[in-house]
Design a protein around this motif. Structure first.
Motif, mmCIF file in Angstrom:
data_model
loop_
_atom_site.group_PDB
_atom_site.id
_atom_site.type_symbol
_atom_site.label_atom_id
_atom_site.label_comp_id
_atom_site.label_asym_id
_atom_site.label_seq_id
_atom_site.Cartn_x
_atom_site.Cartn_y
_atom_site.Cartn_z
ATOM 1 N N ASP A 82 0.840 -1.193 0.000
ATOM 2 C CA ASP A 82 0.000 0.000 0.000
ATOM 3 C C ASP A 82 0.882 1.252 0.000
ATOM 4 O O ASP A 82 2.117 1.167 -0.031
ATOM 5 N N ASN A 83 0.268 2.431 0.039
ATOM 6 C CA ASN A 83 1.028 3.679 -0.098
ATOM 7 C C ASN A 83 2.024 3.895 1.040
ATOM 8 O O ASN A 83 3.156 4.338 0.817
ATOM 9 N N ARG A 84 1.610 3.596 2.278
ATOM 10 C CA ARG A 84 2.530 3.755 3.415
ATOM 11 C C ARG A 84 3.728 2.824 3.283
ATOM 12 O O ARG A 84 4.869 3.211 3.504
ATOM 13 N N GLN A 85 3.449 1.583 2.942
ATOM 14 C CA GLN A 85 4.534 0.613 2.781
ATOM 15 C C GLN A 85 5.460 1.036 1.642
ATOM 16 O O GLN A 85 6.686 0.933 1.772
ATOM 17 N N TYR A 86 4.873 1.536 0.562
ATOM 18 C CA TYR A 86 5.680 1.928 -0.596
ATOM 19 C C TYR A 86 6.657 3.045 -0.240
ATOM 20 O O TYR A 86 7.822 3.012 -0.644
ATOM 21 N N ARG A 87 6.184 4.019 0.543
ATOM 22 C CA ARG A 87 7.078 5.129 0.930
ATOM 23 C C ARG A 87 8.260 4.623 1.753
ATOM 24 O O ARG A 87 9.395 5.071 1.563
ATOM 25 N N LEU A 88 8.004 3.681 2.646
ATOM 26 C CA LEU A 88 9.089 3.108 3.455
ATOM 27 C C LEU A 88 10.044 2.297 2.584
ATOM 28 O O LEU A 88 11.274 2.415 2.701
ATOM 29 N N MET A 190 1.179 -2.780 8.929
ATOM 30 C CA MET A 190 0.809 -1.506 8.306
ATOM 31 C C MET A 190 -0.484 -1.622 7.504
ATOM 32 O O MET A 190 -1.145 -0.619 7.212
ATOM 33 N N GLY A 193 -3.151 -0.178 9.700
ATOM 34 C CA GLY A 193 -2.841 1.079 10.362
ATOM 35 C C GLY A 193 -1.765 0.998 11.419
ATOM 36 O O GLY A 193 -1.463 1.996 12.081
ATOM 37 N N ASP A 195 2.271 -0.122 12.874
ATOM 38 C CA ASP A 195 3.630 0.262 12.523
ATOM 39 C C ASP A 195 4.448 -0.969 12.140
ATOM 40 O O ASP A 195 4.115 -2.088 12.542
#
Length: 211
Positions: A82-88, A190, A193, A195
Motif C-alpha cells: 500500500d502507499n505507506r509501505q511503498y514510501r518506506l 501496516m 494502520g 507500525d
C-alpha cells in the motif's frame, strides 16, 4: 562439482555472470555474495532446486525464504504494497533490509509462509548480484548460507567451495561480504494502520528509515 566464477566486486565481468545466469535457468543452485553475507539462490519457479536448498540448509517449509528483486517495481509484483509501505520501501531500497509482506498470487504457495501467506523480499545493493538478477530477468529465491547445526553464515568463498562444491552447481566469488545480517522488518501490521515490526536489527539502519 561446482563451477567457480571469480568476479570483481566493483566491476563484475558480464561474461562470467551470463554463464551463471544460464546455469540458473537450467535448474542450478548457486552460492552468491550479497550485501550482508553469502546466500544460496535458485529460480523462483524451480521446485526441485528449492527442495535441494532446503535439504542443504536442513530447513522446513516454515522457514521464510526470501525473494531477491532487481528494484521496487519488481518487488511490488510479488507482494501487496500500500502507499505507506511503498514510501518506506522507497527509502530503504536498494539496501541491507528484508521486508515481510503479504504475497501475491505470483509467488508459488510452496515458497510463501504456509500459515501467514507472507514472503520476505529484498532489493540488494551489490553490483554483481544486481547484474546477475538483470541477466536472469526475474527474482531469485534465496536463503542465507548458514551450514546445518551452525548459527553463523559463511563469508569466505573458498571455504564455501571446500565444504559445498559437491552440493552446489556454482559459486560466485566476489570476495568477502559483511558478516552482519540484514535488518528484517515485518510490514504486514501496516495493512491495518499499525507500525512496522522490527524482527531483527542488522546492517540496515533503522534510523535512516525513521524507526
Amino acid at each position: 562439482m561446482a563451477q567457480y566464477f571469480e568476479i570483481h566486486a566493483d566491476n563484475p565481468q558480464p561474461r562470467l555472470l551470463k554463464q551463471a545466469a544460464a546455469l540458473l535457468s537450467g535448474g542450478a543452485i548457486l552460492a552468491v555474495p550479497t550485501d550482508s553475507s553469502y546466500a544460496l539462490v535458485c529460480r523462483l519457479d524451480d521446485k526441485d532446486a528449492v527442495d535441494r536448498i532446503r535439504r542443504l540448509r536442513q530447513i522446513n517449509d516454515k522457514h521464510h525464504l526470501t525473494l531477491l528483486c532487481r528494484d521496487l517495481s519488481e518487488l511490488a509484483s510479488y507482494a501487496h504494497v500500500d502507499n505507506r509501505q511503498y514510501r518506506l520501501l522507497k527509502l530503504a531500497t536498494p539496501g541491507a533490509y528484508t521486508f515481510i509482506l503479504d504475497a501475491t498470487k505470483e509467488v508459488p504457495r510452496r515458497v510463501s509462509h504456509p500459515q501467514r501467506k507472507t514472503i520476505g523480499l529484498r532489493v540488494p545493493d551489490r553490483k554483481g548480484l544486481q547484474m546477475l538478477l538483470e541477466l536472469h530477468g526475474a527474482p531469485l529465491l534465496a536463503t542465507t548460507l548458514i551450514p546445518p547445526d551452525e548459527t553463523e553464515p559463511l563469508n569466505d568463498p573458498q571455504e564455501i567451495r571446500e565444504r559445498f562444491e559437491k552440493q552446489l552447481d556454482a559459486i560466485i566469488d566476489a570476495g568477502a561480504c559483511p558478516l552482519e545480517p540484514t535488518t528484517v522488518l515485518d510490514l504486514t501490521p501496516m495493512n491495518t494502520g499499525g507500525d512496522p515490526v522490527v524482527v531483527r536489527e542488522g546492517r540496515g539502519s533503522l534510523q535512516a528509515l525513521g524507526l
